[in-house]
Structures are given as structure tokens and as C-alpha cells.
Design a protein around this motif. Sequence first.
Motif, PDB file in Angstrom:
ATOM      1  N   THR A  34       4.073  14.881   3.668  1.00 60.98           N
ATOM      2  CA  THR A  34       2.662  15.209   3.867  1.00 60.98           C
ATOM      3  C   THR A  34       1.838  13.940   4.070  1.00 60.98           C
ATOM      4  OG1 THR A  34       2.128  15.095   1.523  1.00 60.98           O
ATOM      5  CG2 THR A  34       2.908  17.242   2.371  1.00 60.98           C
ATOM      6  N   THR A  35       0.670  14.135   4.651  1.00 59.18           N
ATOM      7  CA  THR A  35      -0.263  13.015   4.815  1.00 59.18           C
ATOM      8  C   THR A  35      -0.686  12.494   3.452  1.00 59.18           C
ATOM      9  OG1 THR A  35      -1.016  13.963   6.901  1.00 59.18           O
ATOM     10  CG2 THR A  35      -2.440  12.306   5.894  1.00 59.18           C
ATOM     11  N   ARG A  36      -0.845  13.381   2.499  1.00 53.17           N
ATOM     12  CA  ARG A  36      -1.194  12.970   1.132  1.00 53.17           C
ATOM     13  C   ARG A  36      -0.119  12.021   0.582  1.00 53.17           C
ATOM     14  NH1 ARG A  36      -2.820  17.275  -3.273  1.00 53.17           N
ATOM     15  NH2 ARG A  36      -4.896  16.519  -2.862  1.00 53.17           N
ATOM     16  N   THR A  37       1.136  12.328   0.840  1.00 54.35           N
ATOM     17  CA  THR A  37       2.225  11.452   0.380  1.00 54.35           C
ATOM     18  C   THR A  37       2.110  10.084   1.037  1.00 54.35           C
ATOM     19  OG1 THR A  37       3.699  13.326   0.003  1.00 54.35           O
ATOM     20  CG2 THR A  37       4.730  11.169   0.252  1.00 54.35           C
ATOM     21  N   PHE A  38       1.770  10.067   2.314  1.00 56.27           N
ATOM     22  CA  PHE A  38       1.607   8.793   3.007  1.00 56.27           C
ATOM     23  C   PHE A  38       0.572   7.930   2.281  1.00 56.27           C
ATOM     24  CE2 PHE A  38      -0.317   5.822   5.897  1.00 56.27           C
ATOM     25  CZ  PHE A  38       0.746   5.335   6.644  1.00 56.27           C
ATOM     26  N   PHE A  39      -0.571   8.523   1.984  1.00 54.17           N
ATOM     27  CA  PHE A  39      -1.652   7.751   1.378  1.00 54.17           C
ATOM     28  C   PHE A  39      -1.432   7.465  -0.108  1.00 54.17           C
ATOM     29  CE2 PHE A  39      -3.778   9.170   5.299  1.00 54.17           C
ATOM     30  CZ  PHE A  39      -4.088   7.917   5.789  1.00 54.17           C
ATOM     31  N   ARG A  40      -0.434   8.079  -0.710  1.00 59.88           N
ATOM     32  CA  ARG A  40      -0.027   7.676  -2.056  1.00 59.88           C
ATOM     33  C   ARG A  40       0.727   6.348  -2.000  1.00 59.88           C
ATOM     34  NH1 ARG A  40       2.785  12.538  -3.527  1.00 59.88           N
ATOM     35  NH2 ARG A  40       1.076  13.972  -3.432  1.00 59.88           N
ATOM     36  N   HIS A  41       1.381   6.095  -0.897  1.00 57.20           N
ATOM     37  CA  HIS A  41       2.199   4.887  -0.760  1.00 57.20           C
ATOM     38  C   HIS A  41       1.516   3.774   0.030  1.00 57.20           C
ATOM     39  CE1 HIS A  41       5.870   6.515  -2.504  1.00 57.20           C
ATOM     40  NE2 HIS A  41       5.558   7.652  -1.920  1.00 57.20           N
ATOM     41  N   PHE A  42       0.668   4.139   0.974  1.00 54.55           N
ATOM     42  CA  PHE A  42       0.096   3.158   1.892  1.00 54.55           C
ATOM     43  C   PHE A  42      -1.408   3.358   2.057  1.00 54.55           C
ATOM     44  CE2 PHE A  42       4.438   4.170   3.337  1.00 54.55           C
ATOM     45  CZ  PHE A  42       5.039   2.948   3.063  1.00 54.55           C
TER      46      PHE A  42
END
Length: 192
Positions: A40-48
Motif C-alpha cells: 500500500t501507499t501507506r506502507t511506502f510512507f512508513r518506510h520512506f
Amino acid sequence: MTRWAPDAALRLEAAALDLVAEQGYAATTVPQITHRAGLTTRTFFRHFADKRDVFFLRDREFPRVVAAALEGLPAETAPLAALQQGLERATSPLAQWREPILRRRAVIRAEDQLRERELLKSGHLADAIAEALVARSRPGTEVTPAEARLLASVAVLVFDRALDSWLDGPPLSPLSAHLADAWRDLAALFGP
């Protein structure tokens, strides 16, 4: 879409590298990266923090790894020898990441804003090295903050040269050999 994946950051990096190779950096979006990675996009922004950040995943820990390698050396090791040994110890695990590092370098060289970020990353590495040199300073191996900063800046240049030589060289050549060559070349420039 997977809600949680222990390898999410690596999957996102691989997806970003693939997409940029296919369509270029400017045309690649975060939603495309997450879709390709099955996240998910949310997962992306948890990491980056942003799209640029995904190309610097492996650089987050490297300054700490180098600092820890320096701190783990015997206290009586002279600063320059500590730098040489510490960088060699810190770079040995990079062999397994040669292919992604090579792909990442191609992306960074093609994009001005990523080259800027690469320079910032080199500055963080120099800061970590300088701090570690000062922290391990003992009588007989003392180094001032100014000397540590100069040594750290030189070490980063040597590391960058060795990394480029390694990536441009035969796939099975060890990074440590390129690092040793870069130190030798530097010493040769200054003479005996």
C-alpha cells in the motif's frame, strides 16, 4: 495488497528500480511503486519520506556500521589505520548487494535531484566517521575534531572511488581489493 511485510522496504526499492529502468525516474510514481511491490501507499510512507528516499534505503545504516567498525578496533590503532581497517570491515557485507547498488547508481547518476541527495549522504557518512574518530581518540592516537573531519572527508572520497571501481570492475572482484587500491593510489599521490 499486503498490510504488513517484513521485507517491505526491500520490495519497494526493487519495484522502484524496475520501474525507473522501464519508464524513467520522472514518470515513476509512488502509487506505481507500491502497486508493483504489492504493497500500500501507506506502507511506502512508513518506510520512506518521498520517492527519492527509496533509492537511499541501504545508506541509512551505513554511517552507523562504519562508526561501529571504527569503535570496535583496538584503542592503540592510529587514526589513518583505523579508517582503513574500519572501512574494510564495514564494506565486506556489501558484496551481496552489488547488483542493486549498481542499478541504484545508474538511477542516481541520471537525476540531478538524486545526485544532490547522494552528496548529502556522503556528508552524513563523513560526520559519522569524524565523530567515531574523535570518540575513540586516546593518548598516542588522539585526533582533534578538525583532523577527524579532514580524515573523514578523505575516507569518504576513497570509499566512493573504491565503490565506483568495484561496480565498474569484474563482478567477482572483492570491494576490499578496490578499497586497498584506492588507499594505495592516494598514498602514491603524496609520495613517501
